[in-house]
Design an enzyme around this catalytic site. Structure first.
Site, PDB file in Angstrom:
ATOM      1  N   ARG A 147       0.853  -1.181   0.000  1.00  0.00           N
ATOM      2  CA  ARG A 147       0.000   0.000   0.000  1.00  0.00           C
ATOM      3  C   ARG A 147       0.891   1.234   0.000  1.00  0.00           C
ATOM      4  NH1 ARG A 147      -4.166   2.336   4.628  1.00  0.00           N
ATOM      5  NH2 ARG A 147      -2.323   3.445   5.295  1.00  0.00           N
ATOM      6  N   TYR A 159      -3.119  11.370   6.491  1.00  0.00           N
ATOM      7  CA  TYR A 159      -3.432   9.997   6.905  1.00  0.00           C
ATOM      8  C   TYR A 159      -2.462   8.996   6.254  1.00  0.00           C
ATOM      9  CZ  TYR A 159      -5.171   5.371   6.699  1.00  0.00           C
ATOM     10  OH  TYR A 159      -5.215   4.000   6.781  1.00  0.00           O
ATOM     11  N   ASP A 223      -5.264   3.933  -0.152  1.00  0.00           N
ATOM     12  CA  ASP A 223      -6.440   4.180   0.699  1.00  0.00           C
ATOM     13  C   ASP A 223      -6.793   5.668   0.647  1.00  0.00           C
ATOM     14  OD1 ASP A 223      -8.351   4.234   2.688  1.00  0.00           O
ATOM     15  OD2 ASP A 223      -7.134   3.184   4.180  1.00  0.00           O
ATOM     16  N   HIS A 225      -9.366   6.804   2.292  1.00  0.00           N
ATOM     17  CA  HIS A 225      -9.843   7.005   3.660  1.00  0.00           C
ATOM     18  C   HIS A 225     -11.099   7.875   3.763  1.00  0.00           C
ATOM     19  CE1 HIS A 225      -8.863   6.755   8.070  1.00  0.00           C
ATOM     20  NE2 HIS A 225      -8.504   5.572   7.638  1.00  0.00           N
ATOM     21  N   GLU A 249      -9.072   2.086  -2.052  1.00  0.00           N
ATOM     22  CA  GLU A 249      -9.862   1.746  -0.862  1.00  0.00           C
ATOM     23  C   GLU A 249     -10.635   2.955  -0.332  1.00  0.00           C
ATOM     24  OE1 GLU A 249      -7.302  -0.064   2.001  1.00  0.00           O
ATOM     25  OE2 GLU A 249      -8.497   0.642   3.688  1.00  0.00           O
ATOM     26  N   GLU A 275     -14.167  -1.332   5.925  1.00  0.00           N
ATOM     27  CA  GLU A 275     -13.491  -1.525   7.223  1.00  0.00           C
ATOM     28  C   GLU A 275     -14.307  -0.945   8.374  1.00  0.00           C
ATOM     29  OE1 GLU A 275      -9.707   0.429   6.247  1.00  0.00           O
ATOM     30  OE2 GLU A 275     -10.180   1.935   7.741  1.00  0.00           O
ATOM     31  N   ARG A 296     -13.748  -5.326   3.119  1.00  0.00           N
ATOM     32  CA  ARG A 296     -12.700  -4.936   4.066  1.00  0.00           C
ATOM     33  C   ARG A 296     -13.017  -5.240   5.533  1.00  0.00           C
ATOM     34  NH1 ARG A 296      -8.146  -3.960   4.239  1.00  0.00           N
ATOM     35  NH2 ARG A 296      -8.005  -1.874   5.075  1.00  0.00           N
ATOM     36  N   GLU A 352      -4.577  -7.500   4.840  1.00  0.00           N
ATOM     37  CA  GLU A 352      -3.713  -6.398   5.285  1.00  0.00           C
ATOM     38  C   GLU A 352      -2.890  -6.873   6.485  1.00  0.00           C
ATOM     39  OE1 GLU A 352      -5.951  -3.076   6.808  1.00  0.00           O
ATOM     40  OE2 GLU A 352      -4.299  -1.677   6.502  1.00  0.00           O
ATOM     41  N   TRP A 415     -12.132  12.044   8.669  1.00  0.00           N
ATOM     42  CA  TRP A 415     -10.707  11.713   8.808  1.00  0.00           C
ATOM     43  C   TRP A 415     -10.418  10.411   8.100  1.00  0.00           C
ATOM     44  CZ3 TRP A 415      -8.247   7.496  11.117  1.00  0.00           C
ATOM     45  CH2 TRP A 415      -6.838   7.578  11.061  1.00  0.00           C
TER      46      TRP A 415
HETATM   47  O1  KDG Z   1      -8.591   2.572  13.613  1.00  0.00           O
HETATM   48  C1  KDG Z   1      -8.663   3.105  12.333  1.00  0.00           C
HETATM   49  C2  KDG Z   1      -7.611   2.472  11.477  1.00  0.00           C
HETATM   50  O2  KDG Z   1      -7.609   1.091  11.638  1.00  0.00           O
HETATM   51  C3  KDG Z   1      -7.794   2.822  10.023  1.00  0.00           C
HETATM   52  O3  KDG Z   1      -7.561   4.181   9.849  1.00  0.00           O
HETATM   53  C4  KDG Z   1      -6.837   2.007   9.186  1.00  0.00           C
HETATM   54  O4  KDG Z   1      -7.728   2.725   7.118  1.00  0.00           O
HETATM   55  C5  KDG Z   1      -7.063   1.939   7.750  1.00  0.00           C
HETATM   56  C6  KDG Z   1      -6.447   0.816   7.039  1.00  0.00           C
HETATM   57  O5  KDG Z   1      -6.718   0.696   5.854  1.00  0.00           O
HETATM   58  O6  KDG Z   1      -5.711   0.045   7.659  1.00  0.00           O
HETATM   59 MG    MG Z   2      -8.367   1.796   5.268  1.00  0.00          MG
END
Ligand code: KDG
Ligand code: MG
Length: 415
Positions: A147, A159, A223, A225, A249, A275, A296, A352, A415
């Site tokens: 990644r 991030y 990602d 995010h 992602e 996720e 995810r 991951e 975020w």
């Molecule tokens: O707790 C939040 C994280 O696990 C997250 O920000 C991680 O986006 C993430 C990832 O892809 O691992």
């Molecule tokens: Mg993620």
């Protein structure tokens, strides 16, 4: 075989973890992960105050029935805290069942479908030279899929990009890079800034540079995010098409499943999402309209092995594969469970893998292995994780929060 006791173990070996340990009247124990990053005490209380009292005296073999009892019985279905608590119970009961059967857990899930789980690691760098070093370090460690996250010009911190501050916090002086440990110790979240236009201008140049340096073969992931609108996400997917990503992602905050229609209309870049999803219902439209390519959700946040296996079976109807979340805030118990499930299911995609710190592994003693870019379950009975009470007790809970993000004008953003 009745459940005799259940304990909620909160420990913070560099980061907070919530673990459930169930003990049966004939002395079997099972572990489950209930860690919800930045909200750990909420799930600890949910378990201690509302779930543990209900578990005492139940038949430990009745995993499905206990799942339904906790899910339907709460009346307040779904949500991350409820589903993490149910996940911990479910995982601990599977651990116990496999110990009683004297088998590693994956045998009860159908046995091996593959030799190991291909994983991806997190490379990052504020600038390209650091990013390239990080990719090379990951390759040297054996990672075969990577990644890629970088800084964005004009934004002080972004991030997914390692900083010396979180390297120290996560690594506890043991690992030098700890690229993804966003929760920071303190009573309030730190504030980061975000500028989508700057990101969209920059990110294709990063992938172009990475492909030029590392060639076409290396599977690359990225990602976003949850930060983009549907049309912005569509644009990013399209701009990144020449760089052949393994996946893009969390392009949009996917509570709005319809947003993914807009993205899909415009790009063939594979999409991974979920996720922060915690039930099968969150995926319904995404699966049935084939709007994503990878699921995810981790076992820890989506109701356990029972529930995630059901999600994967549903996904398989649409040729959608697993891509289980494996950050450091999923504990070694949650990761071990993902390895047992991932080795068994037919539609495994990728896992991951962020390595946990040495201090974490002193609390959670695991038997899985990372070899040839793959995670492999061990042959110990059950999950193959032992919780060391003495080591765990040495790390009291310490408040830590995920950052929050603001746009440059001060508005709150995802975020
Ligand atoms: O707790 C939040 C994280 O696990 C997250 O920000 C991680 O986006 C993430 C990832 O892809 O691992
Ligand atoms: Mg993620």
């Amino acid at each position: 075989m009745k459940i005799e006791s259940a304990e909620v173990l909160v420990s913070s070996p560099g980061r907070n973890f919530v673990t459930l340990r169930i003990t049966t009247d004939d002395g079997y124990t099972g572990l489950g992960d209930a860690t919800v990053n930045g909200r750990e005490l909420a799930v600890a209380s949910y378990l201690e105050d509302h779930v543990v009292p209900l578990l005492i005296g139940l038949d430990a073999h009745r995993i499905e029935d206990t799942w339904q009892y906790l899910y339907r019985g709460a009346y307040w279905r779904r949500g991350p805290i409820t589903m993490a608590a149910i996940a911990a119970v479910d995982t601990a009961l599977w651990d116990i069942k496999a110990k009683v059967a004297k088998m590693p857990l994956y045998q009860l899930l159908g046995g091996r479908s593959r030799e190991g789980l291909l994983v991806y690691g997190h490379a990052s760098g504020a600038e390209l030279p650091e990013l390239f070093d990080s990719i090379r370090e990951h390759q040297e460690e054996g990672y075969r899929a990577i990644r890629v996250q970088t800084g964005v010009p004009g934004l002080p911190s972004v991030y997914g990009v390692a900083s010396s501050a979180n390297a120290q916090q996560g690594g506890m002086g043991v690992t030098t890079r700890y690229d993804h440990e966003p929760a920071r110790p303190g009573e309030r979240p730190v504030e980061e800034s975000w500028d989508t236009r700057a990101y969209i201008r920059h990110i294709p140049t990063v992938f172009e540079a990475v492909r030029n340096e590392f060639g076409p073969e290396l599977p690359l992931l990225h990602d976003a995010h949850h930060r983009l609108t549907p049309i912005e996400a569509a644009k990013v997917g399209k701009l990144l098409e020449p760089y052949d990503l393994f996946w893009l992602e969390d392009v949009t905050p996917a509570e709005n499943q319809a947003a993914l229609r807009r993205v899909r209309e415009h790009t063939t870049t594979p999409l991974a999402i979920g996720e922060v999803f915690n039930t099968i219902y969150d995926y319904k439209d995404l699966f049935e309209e084939q709007l994503i390519d990878y699921v995810r959700s981790p076992i820890t946040h989506a109701g356990g092995i029972t529930a995630l296996r059901r999600i994967f079976d549903y996904a398989s109807v649409y040729q959608i594969k697993s891509g289980v979340h494996g950050p450091t805030d999923v504990s070694p118990v949650g990761l071990a469970a993902a390895i047992h499930l991932g080795i068994a299911i037919p539609n495994f995609g990728i896992q991951e893998y962020m390595k946990h710190s040495a201090a974490t592994h002193e609390v959670f003693r695991t038997d899985f292995a990372f070899e040839d870019g793959m995670l492999k379950p061990g042959e110990a009975v059950g999950l193959g994780v032992e919780y060391d009470d003495e080591a765990g007790a040495g790390h009291a809970y310490s408040p830590a929060y995920l950052p929050v993000a603001r746009l440059l004008d001060g508005s709150m953003h995802n975020w």
